[in-house]
Design a protein around this motif. Sequence first.
Motif, PDB file in Angstrom:
ATOM      1  N   ALA A  72       9.728   9.777 -67.909  1.00  0.00           N
ATOM      2  CA  ALA A  72      11.033  10.388 -68.204  1.00  0.00           C
ATOM      3  C   ALA A  72      11.633  11.026 -66.950  1.00  0.00           C
ATOM      4  O   ALA A  72      12.836  10.909 -66.700  1.00  0.00           O
ATOM      5  CB  ALA A  72      10.888  11.420 -69.319  1.00  0.00           C
ATOM      6  N   ASP A  73      10.797  11.682 -66.151  1.00  0.00           N
ATOM      7  CA  ASP A  73      11.263  12.287 -64.900  1.00  0.00           C
ATOM      8  C   ASP A  73      11.825  11.246 -63.945  1.00  0.00           C
ATOM      9  O   ASP A  73      12.704  11.540 -63.138  1.00  0.00           O
ATOM     10  CB  ASP A  73      10.123  13.032 -64.196  1.00  0.00           C
ATOM     11  CG  ASP A  73       9.682  14.277 -64.941  1.00  0.00           C
ATOM     12  OD1 ASP A  73      10.407  14.733 -65.856  1.00  0.00           O
ATOM     13  OD2 ASP A  73       8.592  14.798 -64.608  1.00  0.00           O
ATOM     14  N   GLU A  74      11.289  10.020 -64.011  1.00  0.00           N
ATOM     15  CA  GLU A  74      11.706   8.932 -63.121  1.00  0.00           C
ATOM     16  C   GLU A  74      12.742   8.012 -63.776  1.00  0.00           C
ATOM     17  O   GLU A  74      13.082   6.972 -63.227  1.00  0.00           O
ATOM     18  CB  GLU A  74      10.475   8.099 -62.718  1.00  0.00           C
ATOM     19  CG  GLU A  74       9.403   8.881 -61.990  1.00  0.00           C
ATOM     20  CD  GLU A  74       9.815   9.277 -60.582  1.00  0.00           C
ATOM     21  OE1 GLU A  74      10.591   8.536 -59.947  1.00  0.00           O
ATOM     22  OE2 GLU A  74       9.350  10.336 -60.115  1.00  0.00           O
ATOM     23  N   PHE A  75      13.200   8.387 -64.985  1.00  0.00           N
ATOM     24  CA  PHE A  75      14.180   7.599 -65.738  1.00  0.00           C
ATOM     25  C   PHE A  75      13.692   6.173 -66.006  1.00  0.00           C
ATOM     26  O   PHE A  75      14.426   5.204 -65.868  1.00  0.00           O
ATOM     27  CB  PHE A  75      15.547   7.579 -65.029  1.00  0.00           C
ATOM     28  CG  PHE A  75      16.101   8.949 -64.796  1.00  0.00           C
ATOM     29  CD1 PHE A  75      16.626   9.696 -65.842  1.00  0.00           C
ATOM     30  CD2 PHE A  75      16.067   9.508 -63.526  1.00  0.00           C
ATOM     31  CE1 PHE A  75      17.116  10.970 -65.630  1.00  0.00           C
ATOM     32  CE2 PHE A  75      16.563  10.792 -63.302  1.00  0.00           C
ATOM     33  CZ  PHE A  75      17.082  11.510 -64.355  1.00  0.00           C
ATOM     34  N   ARG A  76      12.410   6.069 -66.378  1.00  0.00           N
ATOM     35  CA  ARG A  76      11.800   4.787 -66.715  1.00  0.00           C
ATOM     36  C   ARG A  76      11.197   4.869 -68.109  1.00  0.00           C
ATOM     37  O   ARG A  76      10.870   5.945 -68.587  1.00  0.00           O
ATOM     38  CB  ARG A  76      10.661   4.450 -65.747  1.00  0.00           C
ATOM     39  CG  ARG A  76      11.047   4.216 -64.329  1.00  0.00           C
ATOM     40  CD  ARG A  76       9.825   3.759 -63.529  1.00  0.00           C
ATOM     41  NE  ARG A  76      10.159   3.529 -62.153  1.00  0.00           N
ATOM     42  CZ  ARG A  76       9.746   4.270 -61.139  1.00  0.00           C
ATOM     43  NH1 ARG A  76       8.956   5.290 -61.349  1.00  0.00           N
ATOM     44  NH2 ARG A  76      10.115   3.994 -59.907  1.00  0.00           N
ATOM     45  N   SER A  77      10.969   3.709 -68.711  1.00  0.00           N
ATOM     46  CA  SER A  77      10.184   3.672 -69.938  1.00  0.00           C
ATOM     47  C   SER A  77       8.716   3.839 -69.531  1.00  0.00           C
ATOM     48  O   SER A  77       8.357   3.636 -68.368  1.00  0.00           O
ATOM     49  CB  SER A  77      10.368   2.332 -70.656  1.00  0.00           C
ATOM     50  OG  SER A  77       9.784   1.280 -69.911  1.00  0.00           O
ATOM     51  N   VAL A  78       7.884   4.197 -70.485  1.00  0.00           N
ATOM     52  CA  VAL A  78       6.457   4.343 -70.186  1.00  0.00           C
ATOM     53  C   VAL A  78       5.901   3.002 -69.725  1.00  0.00           C
ATOM     54  O   VAL A  78       5.158   2.930 -68.742  1.00  0.00           O
ATOM     55  CB  VAL A  78       5.672   4.877 -71.405  1.00  0.00           C
ATOM     56  CG1 VAL A  78       4.179   4.869 -71.143  1.00  0.00           C
ATOM     57  CG2 VAL A  78       6.133   6.273 -71.771  1.00  0.00           C
ATOM     58  N   ASN A  79       6.272   1.918 -70.396  1.00  0.00           N
ATOM     59  CA  ASN A  79       5.789   0.591 -70.020  1.00  0.00           C
ATOM     60  C   ASN A  79       6.178   0.247 -68.579  1.00  0.00           C
ATOM     61  O   ASN A  79       5.343  -0.201 -67.786  1.00  0.00           O
ATOM     62  CB  ASN A  79       6.368  -0.460 -70.974  1.00  0.00           C
ATOM     63  CG  ASN A  79       5.778  -1.821 -70.745  1.00  0.00           C
ATOM     64  OD1 ASN A  79       4.652  -2.072 -71.133  1.00  0.00           O
ATOM     65  ND2 ASN A  79       6.552  -2.695 -70.115  1.00  0.00           N
ATOM     66  N   THR A  80       7.432   0.460 -68.235  1.00  0.00           N
ATOM     67  CA  THR A  80       7.905   0.168 -66.880  1.00  0.00           C
ATOM     68  C   THR A  80       7.205   1.053 -65.857  1.00  0.00           C
ATOM     69  O   THR A  80       6.862   0.604 -64.754  1.00  0.00           O
ATOM     70  CB  THR A  80       9.430   0.348 -66.789  1.00  0.00           C
ATOM     71  OG1 THR A  80      10.050  -0.528 -67.738  1.00  0.00           O
ATOM     72  CG2 THR A  80       9.961   0.041 -65.406  1.00  0.00           C
ATOM     73  N   HIS A  81       6.967   2.304 -66.212  1.00  0.00           N
ATOM     74  CA  HIS A  81       6.312   3.216 -65.277  1.00  0.00           C
ATOM     75  C   HIS A  81       4.849   2.817 -65.043  1.00  0.00           C
ATOM     76  O   HIS A  81       4.367   2.847 -63.906  1.00  0.00           O
ATOM     77  CB  HIS A  81       6.411   4.668 -65.759  1.00  0.00           C
ATOM     78  CG  HIS A  81       6.113   5.654 -64.690  1.00  0.00           C
ATOM     79  ND1 HIS A  81       6.836   5.746 -63.540  1.00  0.00           N
ATOM     80  CD2 HIS A  81       5.136   6.576 -64.582  1.00  0.00           C
ATOM     81  CE1 HIS A  81       6.332   6.695 -62.760  1.00  0.00           C
ATOM     82  NE2 HIS A  81       5.295   7.216 -63.384  1.00  0.00           N
ATOM     83  N   ILE A  82       4.156   2.423 -66.099  1.00  0.00           N
ATOM     84  CA  ILE A  82       2.772   1.962 -65.945  1.00  0.00           C
ATOM     85  C   ILE A  82       2.748   0.729 -65.048  1.00  0.00           C
ATOM     86  O   ILE A  82       1.910   0.622 -64.142  1.00  0.00           O
ATOM     87  CB  ILE A  82       2.119   1.674 -67.316  1.00  0.00           C
ATOM     88  CG1 ILE A  82       1.874   2.998 -68.055  1.00  0.00           C
ATOM     89  CG2 ILE A  82       0.817   0.889 -67.154  1.00  0.00           C
ATOM     90  CD1 ILE A  82       1.448   2.831 -69.494  1.00  0.00           C
ATOM     91  N   GLU A  83       3.674  -0.206 -65.260  1.00  0.00           N
ATOM     92  CA  GLU A  83       3.737  -1.400 -64.410  1.00  0.00           C
ATOM     93  C   GLU A  83       4.015  -1.010 -62.956  1.00  0.00           C
ATOM     94  O   GLU A  83       3.398  -1.539 -62.036  1.00  0.00           O
ATOM     95  CB  GLU A  83       4.812  -2.354 -64.915  1.00  0.00           C
ATOM     96  CG  GLU A  83       4.828  -3.659 -64.156  1.00  0.00           C
ATOM     97  CD  GLU A  83       5.823  -4.665 -64.707  1.00  0.00           C
ATOM     98  OE1 GLU A  83       5.883  -5.770 -64.157  1.00  0.00           O
ATOM     99  OE2 GLU A  83       6.557  -4.341 -65.668  1.00  0.00           O
TER     100      GLU A  83
END
Length: 63
Positions: A24-35
């Motif tokens: 959320a801090d990076e304005f990404r979904s959790v899935n996108t952030h994990i990738e």
Amino acid sequence: MSQKKKFLLRIDPKLYEALEGWAADEFRSVNTHIEFLLREAVRKAGRLPLHTRVKKEGEEEME
């Protein structure tokens, strides 16, 4: 555009909460952030094949 591989990931709920907040801090979904995190780890470890060009966030895919 190539299809992405789908797989099930079981993860500790506390770890998921931490990733959820970070994403959320990076304005990404959790899935996108994990990738993103996995891609960075693979790149830093020198495990990304040289012929593979990884598209950076916000970049258009070139064929």
